[in-house]
Design a protein around this motif. Structure first.
Motif, mmCIF file in Angstrom:
data_model
loop_
_atom_site.group_PDB
_atom_site.id
_atom_site.type_symbol
_atom_site.label_atom_id
_atom_site.label_comp_id
_atom_site.label_asym_id
_atom_site.label_seq_id
_atom_site.Cartn_x
_atom_site.Cartn_y
_atom_site.Cartn_z
ATOM 1 N N LYS A 44 0.860 -1.180 0.000
ATOM 2 C CA LYS A 44 0.000 0.000 0.000
ATOM 3 C C LYS A 44 0.898 1.232 0.000
ATOM 4 C CE LYS A 44 -3.696 2.116 2.714
ATOM 5 N NZ LYS A 44 -4.519 1.966 3.920
ATOM 6 N N ASN A 45 0.703 2.089 -0.993
ATOM 7 C CA ASN A 45 1.524 3.302 -1.122
ATOM 8 C C ASN A 45 3.014 2.981 -1.114
ATOM 9 O OD1 ASN A 45 -0.812 4.928 -1.133
ATOM 10 N ND2 ASN A 45 -0.851 4.894 1.100
ATOM 11 N N GLY A 46 3.382 1.885 -1.793
ATOM 12 C CA GLY A 46 4.785 1.523 -1.924
ATOM 13 C C GLY A 46 5.405 0.849 -0.722
ATOM 14 N N ARG A 47 4.608 0.560 0.303
ATOM 15 C CA ARG A 47 5.124 -0.094 1.506
ATOM 16 C C ARG A 47 4.383 -1.395 1.757
ATOM 17 N NH1 ARG A 47 5.242 3.628 6.528
ATOM 18 N NH2 ARG A 47 6.326 1.774 7.265
ATOM 19 N N GLN A 48 5.113 -2.421 2.184
ATOM 20 C CA GLN A 48 4.485 -3.692 2.512
ATOM 21 C C GLN A 48 3.738 -3.539 3.829
ATOM 22 O OE1 GLN A 48 7.084 -7.050 2.175
ATOM 23 N NE2 GLN A 48 5.661 -8.409 3.190
ATOM 24 N N VAL A 49 2.474 -3.982 3.867
ATOM 25 C CA VAL A 49 1.646 -3.885 5.066
ATOM 26 C C VAL A 49 1.001 -5.231 5.366
ATOM 27 C CG1 VAL A 49 1.161 -1.425 4.746
ATOM 28 C CG2 VAL A 49 -0.369 -3.107 3.744
ATOM 29 N N ASP A 50 0.490 -5.363 6.571
ATOM 30 C CA ASP A 50 -0.217 -6.574 6.990
ATOM 31 C C ASP A 50 -1.622 -6.538 6.389
ATOM 32 O OD1 ASP A 50 -1.570 -8.623 8.254
ATOM 33 O OD2 ASP A 50 -0.906 -8.083 10.264
ATOM 34 N N PRO A 51 -1.946 -7.462 5.466
ATOM 35 C CA PRO A 51 -3.265 -7.429 4.825
ATOM 36 C C PRO A 51 -4.415 -7.670 5.796
ATOM 37 C CG PRO A 51 -2.112 -9.442 4.245
ATOM 38 C CD PRO A 51 -1.135 -8.583 4.995
ATOM 39 N N LEU A 52 -4.133 -8.337 6.911
ATOM 40 C CA LEU A 52 -5.197 -8.616 7.885
ATOM 41 C C LEU A 52 -5.579 -7.377 8.687
ATOM 42 C CD1 LEU A 52 -4.022 -12.109 9.170
ATOM 43 C CD2 LEU A 52 -5.717 -11.589 7.401
ATOM 44 N N ARG A 53 -4.755 -6.340 8.629
ATOM 45 C CA ARG A 53 -5.060 -5.106 9.352
ATOM 46 C C ARG A 53 -5.630 -4.024 8.447
ATOM 47 N NH1 ARG A 53 -0.905 -4.326 14.227
ATOM 48 N NH2 ARG A 53 -0.770 -6.504 14.816
ATOM 49 N N GLU A 54 -5.745 -4.323 7.171
ATOM 50 C CA GLU A 54 -6.255 -3.342 6.211
ATOM 51 C C GLU A 54 -7.773 -3.450 6.081
ATOM 52 O OE1 GLU A 54 -4.399 -0.935 4.602
ATOM 53 O OE2 GLU A 54 -2.933 -1.661 6.050
ATOM 54 N N GLU A 55 -8.423 -2.303 5.911
ATOM 55 C CA GLU A 55 -9.864 -2.310 5.645
ATOM 56 C C GLU A 55 -10.055 -2.478 4.150
ATOM 57 O OE1 GLU A 55 -12.845 -0.091 7.186
ATOM 58 O OE2 GLU A 55 -11.957 0.196 9.156
ATOM 59 N N LEU A 56 -10.557 -3.631 3.775
ATOM 60 C CA LEU A 56 -10.767 -3.954 2.372
ATOM 61 C C LEU A 56 -12.258 -4.001 2.088
ATOM 62 C CD1 LEU A 56 -8.116 -6.801 2.126
ATOM 63 C CD2 LEU A 56 -7.871 -4.442 1.363
ATOM 64 N N PRO A 57 -12.644 -3.785 0.841
ATOM 65 C CA PRO A 57 -14.072 -3.865 0.529
ATOM 66 C C PRO A 57 -14.605 -5.275 0.773
ATOM 67 C CG PRO A 57 -12.765 -3.576 -1.471
ATOM 68 C CD PRO A 57 -11.832 -3.476 -0.317
ATOM 69 N N SER A 58 -15.806 -5.340 1.284
ATOM 70 C CA SER A 58 -16.395 -6.660 1.533
ATOM 71 C C SER A 58 -16.870 -7.266 0.219
ATOM 72 C CB SER A 58 -17.555 -6.552 2.518
ATOM 73 O OG SER A 58 -18.564 -5.724 1.976
ATOM 74 N N ALA A 59 -16.944 -8.567 0.214
ATOM 75 C CA ALA A 59 -17.405 -9.291 -0.969
ATOM 76 C C ALA A 59 -18.768 -9.902 -0.672
ATOM 77 C CB ALA A 59 -16.411 -10.384 -1.336
ATOM 78 N N GLU A 60 -19.548 -10.046 -1.683
ATOM 79 C CA GLU A 60 -20.853 -10.686 -1.527
ATOM 80 C C GLU A 60 -20.649 -12.178 -1.302
ATOM 81 O OE1 GLU A 60 -23.888 -9.254 -1.453
ATOM 82 O OE2 GLU A 60 -22.856 -7.315 -1.553
ATOM 83 N N PRO A 61 -21.334 -12.774 -0.352
ATOM 84 C CA PRO A 61 -21.211 -14.217 -0.142
ATOM 85 C C PRO A 61 -21.852 -14.988 -1.296
ATOM 86 C CG PRO A 61 -22.915 -13.303 1.267
ATOM 87 C CD PRO A 61 -22.256 -12.146 0.570
ATOM 88 N N ILE A 62 -21.505 -16.249 -1.384
ATOM 89 C CA ILE A 62 -22.115 -17.112 -2.406
ATOM 90 C C ILE A 62 -23.605 -17.202 -2.113
ATOM 91 C CG2 ILE A 62 -22.203 -19.459 -3.323
ATOM 92 C CD1 ILE A 62 -19.266 -19.739 -2.565
ATOM 93 N N VAL A 63 -24.402 -17.020 -3.130
ATOM 94 C CA VAL A 63 -25.854 -17.080 -2.929
ATOM 95 C C VAL A 63 -26.251 -18.482 -2.479
ATOM 96 C CG1 VAL A 63 -26.375 -15.205 -4.541
ATOM 97 C CG2 VAL A 63 -26.287 -17.539 -5.375
#
Length: 90
Positions: A44-63
């Motif tokens: 993120k912004n050229g720096r390696q970050v912990d993906p588990l601490r990032e706020e990512l967009p949620s995905a729709e669950p399988i119907v």
């Protein structure tokens, strides 16, 4: 951006747009590794970050109507993974 290392083969090229569920490559064991795996890195912004601490967009669950077919489809793969013997190195 993301980075995937130690892969057997890649299906997408650098900079190519992918969506959730797309196959991007296959697990491998290149380099000095103890077994097949994928090294996942998140930048993120050229720096390696912990993906588990990032706020990512949620995905729709399988119907609901597709869940049974999905589970049936992945069951043979899950069975193979569940049968891998883990040997504690200690």
């Amino acid at each position: 951006s993301t980075q995937y290392l130690h892969m057997k083969a890649q299906k997408v090229k650098r900079g190519e747009f992918v969506r959730q569920g797309d196959v991007i490559g296959w697990v491998g064991m290149t380099g000095n590794t103890g077994g097949p795996h994928v090294c996942y890195r998140f930048w993120k912004n050229g720096r390696q970050v912990d993906p588990l601490r990032e706020e990512l967009p949620s995905a729709e669950p399988i119907v609901d109507s597709l869940q049974a077919d999905y589970m049936a489809h992945i069951q043979p793969l899950k069975d193979q993974l569940d049968c891998i013997e883990f040997i504690d190195p200690t």
